[in-house]
Design a protein around this motif. Structure first.
Motif, PDB file in Angstrom:
ATOM      1  N   THR A  25      -6.839  -9.217 -13.004  1.00 43.66           N
ATOM      2  CA  THR A  25      -6.504  -8.464 -11.919  1.00 43.66           C
ATOM      3  C   THR A  25      -6.960  -9.041 -10.944  1.00 43.66           C
ATOM      4  N   ARG A  70      -5.794  -9.152  -3.485  1.00 46.47           N
ATOM      5  CA  ARG A  70      -5.321  -8.584  -4.703  1.00 46.47           C
ATOM      6  C   ARG A  70      -6.268  -8.157  -5.758  1.00 46.47           C
ATOM      7  N   THR A 127      -6.249  -5.054  -6.568  1.00 50.04           N
ATOM      8  CA  THR A 127      -7.527  -3.826  -6.390  1.00 50.04           C
ATOM      9  C   THR A 127      -6.308  -2.828  -6.300  1.00 50.04           C
ATOM     10  N   LEU A 128      -7.190  -1.614  -6.452  1.00 51.20           N
ATOM     11  CA  LEU A 128      -6.116  -0.790  -5.723  1.00 51.20           C
ATOM     12  C   LEU A 128      -7.147  -0.051  -4.467  1.00 51.20           C
ATOM     13  N   ASN A 129      -7.736  -0.756  -3.665  1.00 50.91           N
ATOM     14  CA  ASN A 129      -8.834  -0.186  -2.734  1.00 50.91           C
ATOM     15  C   ASN A 129      -7.650   0.025  -2.054  1.00 50.91           C
ATOM     16  N   ALA A 168       0.050  -2.762  -1.685  1.00 53.17           N
ATOM     17  CA  ALA A 168       0.463  -1.435  -3.126  1.00 53.17           C
ATOM     18  C   ALA A 168       1.444  -2.652  -3.644  1.00 53.17           C
ATOM     19  N   VAL A 224       1.767  -3.173  -7.822  1.00 50.29           N
ATOM     20  CA  VAL A 224       1.412  -2.831  -8.992  1.00 50.29           C
ATOM     21  C   VAL A 224       2.200  -3.039  -9.821  1.00 50.29           C
ATOM     22  N   GLY A 243       4.383  -0.706  -2.113  1.00 49.19           N
ATOM     23  CA  GLY A 243       4.004   0.606  -2.283  1.00 49.19           C
ATOM     24  C   GLY A 243       5.552   1.443  -2.352  1.00 49.19           C
TER      25      GLY A 243
END
Length: 98
Positions: free
Chosen positions: A33, A46, A48-50, A55, A57, A92
């Motif tokens: 990732t 990309r 990251t979930l910052n 979004a 995943v 998302g």
């Protein structure tokens, strides 16, 4: 791409091979990732979930058991852990399974 003769089944299977080789789950996830996102400018948002990042995943399940892995020369190795895809979120929103 699915190529059983070379042991490339799917990305979670390839990631699982590194668990068998002794990497921790955190190391394997980072290498799949955030590390690639640092190398390729196209993917700098990309891995990251910052807040503010897309979004996107892949939800994976780590299962314990006895699993067989093949390398490119059809050599077999046994592992005790394997990652399996269990869900996907794009933009998302959860993608329904087919």
């Amino acid at each position: 791409m699915n190529s059983p003769k070379t042991g490339v089944i799917d990305f979670p299977n390839c990631m699982s091979k590194f668990l068998e080789l002794g990497m921790t789950l955190d190391q394997v996830i980072a290498r799949a990732t955030v590390n690639p996102s640092r190398v390729f400018p196209l993917f700098n948002d990309r891995g990251t979930l910052n807040v503010g990042a897309p979004a996107d995943v892949a939800v994976l399940e780590l299962r314990q058991g006895t699993f067989e892995f093949l390398d490119n020369y059809e050599n077999k190795r046994a592992g005790k852990q394997r990652l399996f895809p269990s869900g996907t979120v794009l933009g998302g929103k959860r993608v329904p399974r087919k």
